[in-house]
Design a protein around this motif. Structure first.
Motif, mmCIF file in Angstrom:
data_model
loop_
_atom_site.group_PDB
_atom_site.id
_atom_site.type_symbol
_atom_site.label_atom_id
_atom_site.label_comp_id
_atom_site.label_asym_id
_atom_site.label_seq_id
_atom_site.Cartn_x
_atom_site.Cartn_y
_atom_site.Cartn_z
ATOM 1 N N SER A 25 56.115 103.219 67.029
ATOM 2 C CA SER A 25 54.708 103.376 66.647
ATOM 3 C C SER A 25 54.221 102.232 65.768
ATOM 4 O O SER A 25 53.019 102.018 65.646
ATOM 5 N N LEU A 36 55.646 104.935 77.265
ATOM 6 C CA LEU A 36 54.814 104.110 76.406
ATOM 7 C C LEU A 36 53.742 103.410 77.222
ATOM 8 O O LEU A 36 53.990 103.019 78.365
ATOM 9 N N TYR A 88 60.889 108.899 76.772
ATOM 10 C CA TYR A 88 59.579 108.489 76.270
ATOM 11 C C TYR A 88 58.835 107.695 77.319
ATOM 12 O O TYR A 88 59.435 107.001 78.139
ATOM 13 N N VAL A 130 51.930 98.627 71.390
ATOM 14 C CA VAL A 130 52.203 99.951 71.948
ATOM 15 C C VAL A 130 51.018 100.849 71.626
ATOM 16 O O VAL A 130 50.756 101.174 70.473
ATOM 17 N N GLN A 131 50.280 101.235 72.663
ATOM 18 C CA GLN A 131 49.057 102.004 72.493
ATOM 19 C C GLN A 131 49.300 103.504 72.437
ATOM 20 O O GLN A 131 48.606 104.214 71.730
ATOM 21 N N THR A 132 50.242 103.994 73.240
ATOM 22 C CA THR A 132 50.579 105.418 73.200
ATOM 23 C C THR A 132 52.088 105.588 73.270
ATOM 24 O O THR A 132 52.791 104.802 73.913
ATOM 25 N N VAL A 133 52.560 106.633 72.615
ATOM 26 C CA VAL A 133 53.971 107.017 72.640
ATOM 27 C C VAL A 133 53.996 108.490 73.013
ATOM 28 O O VAL A 133 53.464 109.327 72.287
ATOM 29 N N GLU A 134 54.592 108.801 74.169
ATOM 30 C CA GLU A 134 54.639 110.184 74.641
ATOM 31 C C GLU A 134 56.094 110.601 74.840
ATOM 32 O O GLU A 134 56.828 109.958 75.581
ATOM 33 N N GLU A 138 62.922 110.871 65.480
ATOM 34 C CA GLU A 138 61.921 110.470 64.490
ATOM 35 C C GLU A 138 62.052 108.996 64.147
ATOM 36 O O GLU A 138 61.053 108.301 63.983
ATOM 37 N N GLU A 179 60.594 107.068 67.103
ATOM 38 C CA GLU A 179 59.143 107.223 67.141
ATOM 39 C C GLU A 179 58.473 106.423 66.028
ATOM 40 O O GLU A 179 57.438 105.784 66.257
ATOM 41 N N ARG A 180 59.044 106.434 64.854
ATOM 42 C CA ARG A 180 58.474 105.683 63.732
ATOM 43 C C ARG A 180 58.524 104.183 64.027
ATOM 44 O O ARG A 180 57.538 103.467 63.822
#
Length: 151
Positions: free
Chosen positions: A90, A109, A107, A95-99, A83, A86-87
Motif C-alpha cells: 500500500s 493489484l 492478492y 499501486v492503485q488498489t490492493v484486493e 498485514e 498489505e502495509r
C-alpha cells in the motif's frame, strides 16, 4: 440496511455520474426543494450508503499510459503476515488498489505506470522485493469498456 425509494436511488445514480452536483440541481431534477434534496443526501451518507466524494483523475492525461493487473501468490504465508505485505504494498504510489482475494492468487493489484519500461522498474524494484512475494502474473489493460457505477 436503509430503506430507499426511487428518488433515493435516482439521487445515488446522479451522484455516481457527478459527485459534485449541487443539492439544488439534484432537487430540480427530482422535483424536490434544495433543502429536501440535501436532507436525503445527508441521510444516505450518514447511513453509510456512500462514504465519500471522489475525484476521478484521467491517468493518461497525467502521464500514466499503462495499467496492469497483478495476481500475487505469497510464497511463505506462515513467515510473513498478511498485514506486513498489505502495509508494504500500500506504500507503493503506483499501486492503485490492493484486493485480498480467494482463488489462484492471494492478492490482486491494480498498478499504473508511465509505460512498459516504467512498469518493469516498479515490478522489479518495488513489488518483487516485498515480503513474501512468490508467483506473480501480470495482465496489461488494453481498454476499459465499463467504469464502476451504482449497484
Amino acid at each position: 440496511m436503509i430503506e430507499m425509494d426511487e428518488i433515493d436511488r435516482g439521487l445515488l445514480r446522479a451522484l455516481a455520474q457527478d459527485a459534485g452536483a449541487s443539492a439544488g440541481a439534484l432537487g430540480r431534477k427530482f422535483g424536490l426543494s434544495q433543502p429536501a434534496a440535501w436532507r436525503r443526501i445527508k441521510r444516505l451518507r450518514e447511513a453509510g450508503v456512500f462514504t465519500r466524494v471522489k475525484l476521478d483523475l484521467d491517468r493518461e492525461a497525467l502521464g500514466f499510459g499503462v495499467t496492469v493487473f497483478l495476481g500475487i501468490k505469497l510464497a511463505t504465508k506462515g513467515r510473513v503476515s498478511l498485514e506486513d505485505f498489505e502495509r508494504a504494498v500500500s506504500a507503493i504510489p503506483e499501486v492503485q488498489t490492493v484486493e485480498h482475494v480467494l482463488g489462484l492468487y492471494d492478492y490482486r493489484l491494480r498498478v499504473v505506470a508511465r509505460d512498459i519500461p516504467d512498469f518493469e522498474r516498479v515490478l522489479r524494484r518495488r513489488i518483487m522485493t516485498l515480503p513474501g512475494v512468490g508467483n506473480v502474473e501480470a495482465n496489461v489493460l488494453l481498454s476499459e469498456e465499463r467504469l464502476p457505477g451504482p449497484l
